[in-house]
Write an enzyme that holds these catalytic residues in place. Sequence first.
Site, mmCIF file in Angstrom:
data_model
loop_
_atom_site.group_PDB
_atom_site.id
_atom_site.type_symbol
_atom_site.label_atom_id
_atom_site.label_comp_id
_atom_site.label_asym_id
_atom_site.label_seq_id
_atom_site.Cartn_x
_atom_site.Cartn_y
_atom_site.Cartn_z
ATOM 1 N N ARG A 118 -18.703 -20.051 10.277
ATOM 2 C CA ARG A 118 -18.293 -21.458 10.207
ATOM 3 C C ARG A 118 -18.336 -22.109 11.584
ATOM 4 O O ARG A 118 -18.821 -23.238 11.751
ATOM 5 C CB ARG A 118 -16.889 -21.547 9.604
ATOM 6 C CG ARG A 118 -16.804 -20.976 8.190
ATOM 7 C CD ARG A 118 -15.362 -20.748 7.737
ATOM 8 N NE ARG A 118 -14.627 -21.999 7.638
ATOM 9 C CZ ARG A 118 -13.312 -22.062 7.422
ATOM 10 N NH1 ARG A 118 -12.608 -20.923 7.303
ATOM 11 N NH2 ARG A 118 -12.710 -23.225 7.327
ATOM 12 N N LEU B 81 -12.184 -11.731 4.629
ATOM 13 C CA LEU B 81 -12.910 -12.952 4.318
ATOM 14 C C LEU B 81 -11.891 -14.082 4.307
ATOM 15 O O LEU B 81 -10.746 -13.886 3.882
ATOM 16 C CB LEU B 81 -13.600 -12.869 2.948
ATOM 17 C CG LEU B 81 -14.743 -11.856 2.800
ATOM 18 C CD1 LEU B 81 -15.252 -11.859 1.348
ATOM 19 C CD2 LEU B 81 -15.891 -12.159 3.752
ATOM 20 N N ASP B 82 -12.294 -15.255 4.772
ATOM 21 C CA ASP B 82 -11.389 -16.396 4.727
ATOM 22 C C ASP B 82 -10.977 -16.691 3.284
ATOM 23 O O ASP B 82 -11.687 -16.336 2.333
ATOM 24 C CB ASP B 82 -12.055 -17.633 5.331
ATOM 25 C CG ASP B 82 -12.375 -17.447 6.807
ATOM 26 O OD1 ASP B 82 -11.680 -16.647 7.458
ATOM 27 O OD2 ASP B 82 -13.319 -18.098 7.291
ATOM 28 N N LYS B 83 -9.863 -17.361 3.123
ATOM 29 C CA LYS B 83 -9.301 -17.652 1.802
ATOM 30 C C LYS B 83 -10.354 -18.195 0.829
ATOM 31 O O LYS B 83 -10.457 -17.748 -0.307
ATOM 32 C CB LYS B 83 -8.164 -18.663 1.947
ATOM 33 C CG LYS B 83 -7.602 -19.167 0.629
ATOM 34 C CD LYS B 83 -6.588 -20.278 0.857
ATOM 35 C CE LYS B 83 -6.142 -20.891 -0.458
ATOM 36 N NZ LYS B 83 -5.244 -22.048 -0.273
ATOM 37 N N THR C 26 -13.731 -18.234 1.222
ATOM 38 C CA THR C 26 -15.043 -17.575 1.258
ATOM 39 C C THR C 26 -15.063 -16.524 0.154
ATOM 40 O O THR C 26 -14.108 -15.751 0.010
ATOM 41 C CB THR C 26 -15.298 -16.917 2.623
ATOM 42 O OG1 THR C 26 -15.317 -17.925 3.635
ATOM 43 C CG2 THR C 26 -16.625 -16.178 2.638
#
Length: 324
Positions: free
Chosen positions: A237, A138-140, A142
């Site tokens: 995104r 997961l992105d930082k 998210t």
Amino acid sequence: MHENIELNAIVPDYLIGKRLDQALADLFPDYSRSRLKEWILAGQVTLDGKVLDKPREKLFGGEQVEIRTQVELQQQHQAEAIELDIQYEDDHILVINKPADLVVHPGAGNSHGTLLNALLNHVPQIGTVPRAGIVHRLDKDTTGLMVVAKTIPAQTHLVAQLQAREISREYEAVVNGTMVAGGTIDEPIGRHDSKRTSMAVRATGKPAVTHYRVMKKFRAHTHLRLKLETGRTHQIRVHMAYLHHPIVGDPLYGGRPRPPKSASEELRDTLRNFRRQALHAAQLELAHPITGEWLSWQAPLPEDMVHLLKVLKQDSDQHEADWD
């Protein structure tokens, strides 16, 4: 620290004439083909007591095959006592609810304080598993659910499920603009031409499919439920920005504050101060990599997204006659 691995099997008739590396992949599916090939080349595989270090060696059937090896602990990253919000744990897997502002894997400028550092502290033996058992990211900024493999067999089977698109991942997001209906975005994603930290829809990119449906419409925003078929970097995104409905708070893909006309100061402040993408991994479903049991987890929305939705609803209720 290391993990000892000892595997034994008799080569069955249906593998007669097969190459050694192909036969081992069939006999020991808990381990990847590349790892099995490494063990062959390292002389850690014997056939009837004789070391065999040639992956292309043909088999006759009935041989006793043995693998004796050790997997060393990866020492390049440091264990750190970082609290984890654990939703599920057994001997094979770990499911966590990741908070915002937690980087998953160490990288340039993020050598400490990551999920990987926390995992090495919580399960020291996970250092013997590739990438400390992290099979998806997961992105930082998210939030939400991630599954981690605690053993090499679990990692092998989870990666296979991901590649076969058998793991179900659903997200919730708040996007700019009012969307009237759900749909599917089937657009390839690749590295942006000029912005090297960004991704973009590109004809030469890798296939990417995102399904979405509308949960709630507001005056100038929409609450969405999304489901991934693929797992490209920044996929949701990028896809939402491609539709001209970037995620609220997304600094990279145009999710800057866009309050509706006559918005209250509270709504303007909330949008202005929402400094991460409003994206949450809300549901995760998969077959347990060892038992095969179908498992499902849900993680409630974090407080910042709950507050954002509350303020958006208040604004919509106050102006219902203007936009309904």
